[in-house]
Design a protein around this motif. Structure first.
Motif, PDB file in Angstrom:
ATOM      1  N   GLU A 120       0.835  -1.198   0.000  1.00 13.75           N
ATOM      2  CA  GLU A 120       0.000   0.000   0.000  1.00 13.75           C
ATOM      3  C   GLU A 120       0.870   1.248   0.000  1.00 13.75           C
ATOM      4  OE1 GLU A 120      -3.126  -0.273  -0.392  1.00 13.75           O
ATOM      5  OE2 GLU A 120      -3.392  -2.409   0.049  1.00 13.75           O
ATOM      6  N   ARG A 121       0.243   2.392  -0.297  1.00 14.48           N
ATOM      7  CA  ARG A 121       0.984   3.646  -0.363  1.00 14.48           C
ATOM      8  C   ARG A 121       1.722   3.924   0.940  1.00 14.48           C
ATOM      9  NH1 ARG A 121       0.962   8.935   0.972  1.00 14.48           N
ATOM     10  NH2 ARG A 121       1.572  10.454  -0.643  1.00 14.48           N
ATOM     11  N   TYR A 122       1.050   3.704   2.075  1.00 14.84           N
ATOM     12  CA  TYR A 122       1.689   4.026   3.349  1.00 14.84           C
ATOM     13  C   TYR A 122       2.885   3.132   3.629  1.00 14.84           C
ATOM     14  CZ  TYR A 122      -1.247   0.255   5.341  1.00 14.84           C
ATOM     15  OH  TYR A 122      -1.859  -0.942   5.612  1.00 14.84           O
ATOM     16  N   HIS A 123       2.869   1.888   3.118  1.00 15.04           N
ATOM     17  CA  HIS A 123       4.051   1.034   3.241  1.00 15.04           C
ATOM     18  C   HIS A 123       5.225   1.647   2.465  1.00 15.04           C
ATOM     19  CE1 HIS A 123       1.005  -2.386   3.848  1.00 15.04           C
ATOM     20  NE2 HIS A 123       1.591  -2.182   5.003  1.00 15.04           N
ATOM     21  N   SER A 124       4.921   2.158   1.264  1.00 12.10           N
ATOM     22  CA  SER A 124       5.966   2.749   0.426  1.00 12.10           C
ATOM     23  C   SER A 124       6.547   3.998   1.067  1.00 12.10           C
ATOM     24  CB  SER A 124       5.407   3.072  -0.964  1.00 12.10           C
ATOM     25  OG  SER A 124       5.024   1.894  -1.642  1.00 12.10           O
ATOM     26  N   VAL A 125       5.677   4.819   1.655  1.00 18.07           N
ATOM     27  CA  VAL A 125       6.169   6.022   2.333  1.00 18.07           C
ATOM     28  C   VAL A 125       7.108   5.631   3.464  1.00 18.07           C
ATOM     29  CG1 VAL A 125       5.528   8.017   3.734  1.00 18.07           C
ATOM     30  CG2 VAL A 125       4.149   7.403   1.742  1.00 18.07           C
ATOM     31  N   PHE A 126       6.715   4.647   4.253  1.00 20.42           N
ATOM     32  CA  PHE A 126       7.551   4.250   5.380  1.00 20.42           C
ATOM     33  C   PHE A 126       8.890   3.687   4.906  1.00 20.42           C
ATOM     34  CE2 PHE A 126       8.778   1.495   9.007  1.00 20.42           C
ATOM     35  CZ  PHE A 126       8.892   2.511   9.967  1.00 20.42           C
ATOM     36  N   GLN A 127       8.884   2.968   3.787  1.00 24.53           N
ATOM     37  CA  GLN A 127      10.139   2.481   3.218  1.00 24.53           C
ATOM     38  C   GLN A 127      11.051   3.653   2.869  1.00 24.53           C
ATOM     39  OE1 GLN A 127      10.096  -0.770   4.155  1.00 24.53           O
ATOM     40  NE2 GLN A 127      10.940  -1.378   2.174  1.00 24.53           N
TER      41      GLN A 127
ATOM     42  N   ARG B  69      -3.209   0.141  11.748  1.00 28.68           N
ATOM     43  CA  ARG B  69      -4.218   0.944  11.053  1.00 28.68           C
ATOM     44  C   ARG B  69      -3.982   0.896   9.545  1.00 28.68           C
ATOM     45  NH1 ARG B  69      -6.059   7.131  12.656  1.00 28.68           N
ATOM     46  NH2 ARG B  69      -7.415   7.482  10.852  1.00 28.68           N
ATOM     47  N   GLU B  70      -5.062   0.748   8.751  1.00 27.98           N
ATOM     48  CA  GLU B  70      -4.918   0.580   7.304  1.00 27.98           C
ATOM     49  C   GLU B  70      -5.790   1.542   6.494  1.00 27.98           C
ATOM     50  OE1 GLU B  70      -5.731  -3.508   6.506  1.00 27.98           O
ATOM     51  OE2 GLU B  70      -3.823  -4.207   7.365  1.00 27.98           O
ATOM     52  N   ASP B  71      -6.453   2.482   7.143  1.00 28.54           N
ATOM     53  CA  ASP B  71      -7.386   3.363   6.436  1.00 28.54           C
ATOM     54  C   ASP B  71      -6.754   4.691   6.043  1.00 28.54           C
ATOM     55  OD1 ASP B  71      -7.119   4.237   9.049  1.00 28.54           O
ATOM     56  OD2 ASP B  71      -9.191   4.955   9.183  1.00 28.54           O
ATOM     57  N   VAL B  72      -5.442   4.699   5.884  1.00 31.42           N
ATOM     58  CA  VAL B  72      -4.717   5.949   5.637  1.00 31.42           C
ATOM     59  C   VAL B  72      -4.659   6.236   4.140  1.00 31.42           C
ATOM     60  CG1 VAL B  72      -2.483   7.079   5.823  1.00 31.42           C
ATOM     61  CG2 VAL B  72      -3.351   5.711   7.722  1.00 31.42           C
ATOM     62  N   THR B  73      -5.067   7.432   3.744  1.00 27.37           N
ATOM     63  CA  THR B  73      -5.024   7.809   2.329  1.00 27.37           C
ATOM     64  C   THR B  73      -4.012   8.910   2.024  1.00 27.37           C
ATOM     65  OG1 THR B  73      -6.872   9.342   2.692  1.00 27.37           O
ATOM     66  CG2 THR B  73      -7.411   7.118   1.921  1.00 27.37           C
ATOM     67  N   ASP B  74      -3.531   9.595   3.053  1.00 24.20           N
ATOM     68  CA  ASP B  74      -2.436  10.542   2.825  1.00 24.20           C
ATOM     69  C   ASP B  74      -1.620  10.677   4.108  1.00 24.20           C
ATOM     70  OD1 ASP B  74      -3.927  12.302   4.459  1.00 24.20           O
ATOM     71  OD2 ASP B  74      -3.531  14.028   3.174  1.00 24.20           O
ATOM     72  N   ASP B  75      -0.484  11.304   3.980  1.00 23.42           N
ATOM     73  CA  ASP B  75       0.462  11.371   5.097  1.00 23.42           C
ATOM     74  C   ASP B  75      -0.026  12.282   6.217  1.00 23.42           C
ATOM     75  OD1 ASP B  75       2.423   9.783   3.555  1.00 23.42           O
ATOM     76  OD2 ASP B  75       2.359  11.553   2.277  1.00 23.42           O
ATOM     77  N   ALA B  76      -0.766  13.318   5.857  1.00 26.88           N
ATOM     78  CA  ALA B  76      -1.290  14.218   6.876  1.00 26.88           C
ATOM     79  C   ALA B  76      -2.201  13.476   7.849  1.00 26.88           C
ATOM     80  CB  ALA B  76      -2.045  15.372   6.218  1.00 26.88           C
TER      81      ALA B  76
END
Length: 224
Positions: free
Chosen positions: A83-90, A183-190
């Motif tokens: 997911e996008r949030y996984h990529s951001v954390f990477q 938590r998995e309902d995150v759609t943006d970093d803010a």
């Protein structure tokens, strides 16, 4: 001097594009969409760029984009996640000794230097800033049956874009807490900072030109 790192996300598959080629690698005026995004940050005051790609795309990005177009500020190319949030954390996890991060969608190739510079200035003062523009249309809140429930006042509504900029320790710690929570309902970093950072997030002026290429129609508009 504060150090700024841009994290550019290029791991999405772009299912709505209806193409076997991921949207960020489709050609726009003869070059991949992601080239224009990276070039904008290459020409900006940020100190370095971390490029997050899909699995197996790292070497292609290195040779056919970073090296081919001499994008010297790209210091790391890392594999993204499901997911996008996984990529951001990477991307956050490989940043070294940085003070601020600007997180940006690779499929937003029209980010302007003025917006980048403005958000860089503001994040030093406010620690959490996002580029956004006022909505142009009336927004309706509807239920699961399509019945209108409410019409929120338009003057308080914004369309959120990227880059989204944060103090590095703030966004990294917030992501760690979110992942630990499952938590998995995150759609943006803010959203992550809003939930776990305990600091306000501020809007700075984005640009209507800074749209995300998501559908074939978007790509045609981008060519104009």
């Amino acid at each position: 001097m504060a150090k700024y790192t841009a994290i550019v996300l290029s791991a999405g598959k772009g299912s709505r594009m209806g193409s076997s080629v991921h949207k960020q690698y489709l050609l726009l005026c003869g070059r991949p969409v992601i080239y224009y995004t990276l070039k904008a940050f290459e020409e900006s005051p940020v100190d370095e760029i971390v490029l997050v790609t899909g699995e197996g795309e790292e070497e292609y990005c290195r040779k056919e984009i970073v090296e081919k177009y001499k994008l010297h500020k790209v210091t790391k190319i890392v594999k993204g996640g499901k997911e996008r949030y996984h990529s951001v954390f990477q991307g956050l996890s490989v940043c070294e000794h940085t003070d601020y991060v600007l997180i940006h969608d690779g499929a937003r190739p029209f980010i302007e230097q003025e917006v980048i510079r403005h958000i860089m200035d503001e994040v030093q003062k406010k620690h959490a800033c996002i580029a956004a523009v006022p909505v142009k249309d009336t927004i309706k809140k509807v239920d699961e049956n399509g019945k209108v429930e409410d019409t929120p006042p338009r003057k308080s509504l914004y369309t959120v874009q990227t880059p989204q900029a944060f103090s590095y320790s703030l966004i990294y710690d917030s992501y760690q807490k979110m992942i630990a929570d499952g938590r998995e309902d995150v759609t943006d970093d803010a959203m992550v900072v809003e939930a776990y950072g305990k600091v306000p997030v501020y809007v700075i002026d984005g640009s209507y030109r800074n749209f995300k290429i998501t559908t074939p129609e978007d790509l045609e508009i981008a060519k104009v």
